[in-house]
Motif scaffolding. Structure first.
Motif, PDB file in Angstrom:
ATOM      1  N   THR A  33     -16.781   2.171   6.636  1.00 41.98           N
ATOM      2  CA  THR A  33     -16.747   2.809   5.315  1.00 41.98           C
ATOM      3  C   THR A  33     -18.102   3.439   5.017  1.00 41.98           C
TER       4      THR A  33
ATOM      5  N   ASN B 275       0.829  -1.203   0.000  1.00 45.59           N
ATOM      6  CA  ASN B 275       0.000   0.000   0.000  1.00 45.59           C
ATOM      7  C   ASN B 275       0.868   1.260   0.000  1.00 45.59           C
TER       8      ASN B 275
ATOM      9  N   ARG C 110       1.014   4.228  -2.961  1.00 53.46           N
ATOM     10  CA  ARG C 110       0.797   5.644  -2.678  1.00 53.46           C
ATOM     11  C   ARG C 110       1.959   6.492  -3.217  1.00 53.46           C
TER      12      ARG C 110
ATOM     13  N   LEU D  28      -8.721  -1.099   7.572  1.00 53.57           N
ATOM     14  CA  LEU D  28      -8.945  -1.697   6.258  1.00 53.57           C
ATOM     15  C   LEU D  28      -7.862  -2.718   5.927  1.00 53.57           C
ATOM     16  N   LEU D  29      -6.598  -2.371   6.240  1.00 53.12           N
ATOM     17  CA  LEU D  29      -5.500  -3.319   5.994  1.00 53.12           C
ATOM     18  C   LEU D  29      -5.679  -4.585   6.818  1.00 53.12           C
TER      19      LEU D  29
ATOM     20  N   ARG E 154      -8.644   9.005  10.413  1.00 55.23           N
ATOM     21  CA  ARG E 154      -8.461   8.536   9.044  1.00 55.23           C
ATOM     22  C   ARG E 154      -7.338   7.507   8.959  1.00 55.23           C
ATOM     23  N   ALA E 155      -6.230   7.761   9.641  1.00 62.12           N
ATOM     24  CA  ALA E 155      -5.117   6.809   9.624  1.00 62.12           C
ATOM     25  C   ALA E 155      -5.533   5.501  10.289  1.00 62.12           C
TER      26      ALA E 155
ATOM     27  N   TYR F  31      -8.565   4.309  10.513  1.00 62.97           N
ATOM     28  CA  TYR F  31      -9.516   3.644   9.603  1.00 62.97           C
ATOM     29  C   TYR F  31      -8.774   2.918   8.484  1.00 62.97           C
ATOM     30  N   ASP F  32      -7.786   3.591   7.865  1.00 67.86           N
ATOM     31  CA  ASP F  32      -6.981   2.940   6.819  1.00 67.86           C
ATOM     32  C   ASP F  32      -6.267   1.708   7.370  1.00 67.86           C
TER      33      ASP F  32
END
Length: 467
Positions: free
Chosen positions: A399, A279, A283, A382-383, A375-376, A378-379
């Motif tokens: 989400t 990921n 980016r 997701l991982l 936000r970090a 949440y990301d």
């Protein structure tokens, strides 16, 4: 230090190589030309020359000269001298820094000072010499190429041009073990350049790495932090991770994580770390920003997660268990790779929010949306879901929760939007007193005082009764 002498250099004139001044930083050209005008030798050197020859855009333009650091500072007012191990001059042009190094000498005949430990590691190296000696002191042949501003030729002292042609990474000198002992970070640099350039590491240079990997334990954690960022924030983090593990170097940087990878809980650790690094690479490829805090959160999550589960099993409350696990793992890691405080704190916040993201009742999810690290986190969630380490339904819920309106959010939380209750206005004391006023002020004041001391409902009834 390598004992073999270098042959006469191969000098490639301007018409026979692809390097153009148009591809060199204007500020680097200013430094080169001003040093030349001041009577000094000046060369673009190292990775900048290598990358230009490969058709890549260099990240930095470093310069080598026979001027001492103090002489460089005398030429440039916008210059600052840095470093103890290697004395360097930094010339500032706004946010761009052009690094200028004096030619390194190869022995006691040079000017300056040096300090070498019994095991061969160089602690201080400020012995100055000629360009030939400087080339001898560099690590890999492809980094010992010089672009001469005087006649725009490329000067090759170590066969770097043929190694570029062959796609080969080779240490200068005939004793790779001695070169790694001089500076064990060269093992990490071998991995980094091999990944960055797509080169193979020459077998004679690759073979000693596993046996010498432990020497990284003698390098300062602060320096290893810088090298780690270069390895994992340059667009080839996943490849670098795999190569570091192949050479037993990763365990020297992240021992707790490596121990978890060795036992693989249903392949979650490797899958999670691999997805996180992949990921990061994507980016960077897309020109998006990447945060060191997120990188280290990924690299250290598995030992944190395992310790967190152990503490929960012992009956430790969730928030306290995560705080303790984070502290233990992060503190131990500092002894290997010193993660700067400005990255360590948000890293721990990302971890701390993971258990909180599992709680989806009441006002907690709404409060989390406003958290600066949401936000970090949440990301990160997701991982974890992609790696199969947590329920994908949880990630899908978050989400959706971010994209819907207030009414739908309330439904997802299992409640309806709450209306604001209007507060009942209490009558001013004077109004209550006026309502209960009779023929005499004394009795009225007494009644008003007593009604104001009662609860509001009782006072209101007293006022209505007097009316």
């Amino acid at each position: 230090m390598p004992s073999a002498s270098l042959p006469e250099p191969l000098i490639v004139p301007r018409p026979e190589h692809p390097i153009s001044r148009a591809d060199i930083s204007p500020n680097a050209l200013k430094v080169l030309n001003r040093l030349k005008q001041a009577g000094f030798e000046a060369y673009l050197v190292g990775g900048g020359v290598r990358d230009l020859l490969l058709g890549h855009e260099p990240k930095d333009f470093d310069i080598a000269t026979n001027a001492t650091p103090e002489e460089v500072r005398a030429v440039f007012r916008n210059c600052r001298l840095i470093g103890r191990r290697f004395r360097l001059a930094h010339v500032f042009f706004g946010r761009e820094i052009v690094e200028v190094a004096t030619f390194r000498g190869s022995g006691a005949d040079g000017d300056g000072e040096a300090q070498v430990l019994e095991n061969g590691m160089i602690l201080r190296d400020n012995v100055y010499g000629s360009i030939t000696e400087d080339a001898l002191r560099r690590d890999f042949t492809v980094n010992a190429l010089y672009y001469n501003i005087a006649d725009f030729s490329v000067v090759d002292y170590a066969g770097g041009l043929s190694d570029i042609e062959a796609g080969r990474l080779r240490l200068i000198g005939d004793d790779p073990v001695a070169r790694y002992r001089e500076d064990p970070v060269r093992m990490l640099r071998a991995v980094r350049f091999a990944c960055k350039l797509g080169f193979i590491i020459e077998p004679d240079c690759a073979e000693p790495i596993r046996g010498l990997a432990h020497l990284l334990g003698e390098i300062s954690p602060a320096r290893l932090f810088d090298e780690t960022l270069k390895l994992f924030h340059s667009g080839y983090a996943l490849h670098a991770f795999e190569k570091l593990r192949h050479f037993d170097l990763f365990v020297q940087l992240f021992p707790a994580t490596d121990a978890c990878l060795e036992r693989e809980d249903h392949a979650f650790p490797i899958t999670f770390v691999s997805r996180g690094l992949d990921n990061t690479d994507k980016r960077i490829l897309e020109g998006k920003p990447v945060a060191p805090a997120f990188l280290f959160a990924v690299l250290l999550w598995e030992p944190v997660r395992i310790r967190y589960q152990e503490l929960l099993a012992e009956g430790t409350p969730s928030a306290e268990a995560m705080a303790l696990a984070s502290h233990e793992i992060a503190s131990a890691q500092q002894r290997r790779v010193a993660i700067q405080k400005r990255f360590a704190l948000p890293m721990r916040e990302i971890w701390a929010l993971q258990p909180r993201l599992e709680r989806r009742q009441g006002k907690r999810p709404l409060a989390l949306l406003g958290h600066p690290r949401f936000r970090a986190a949440y990301d990160f969630l997701l991982l974890r879901a992609e790696a199969g380490e947590t329920d994908s339904e949880l990630a899908q819920w978050w989400t959706r929760f971010q994209s819907v309106d207030a009414a739908e959010r309330a439904r997802m939380l299992g409640s309806s939007p709450q209306r604001k209750r209007k507060r009942r206005k209490r009558k001013p004391k004077s109004a209550v007193a006026g309502a209960s006023n009779g023929s005499g002020n004394g009795g009225a004041n007494s009644d008003a005082a007593s009604s104001a001391d009662r609860p509001a409902s009782t006072a209101a009834k007293a006022g209505r009764g007097d009316e």
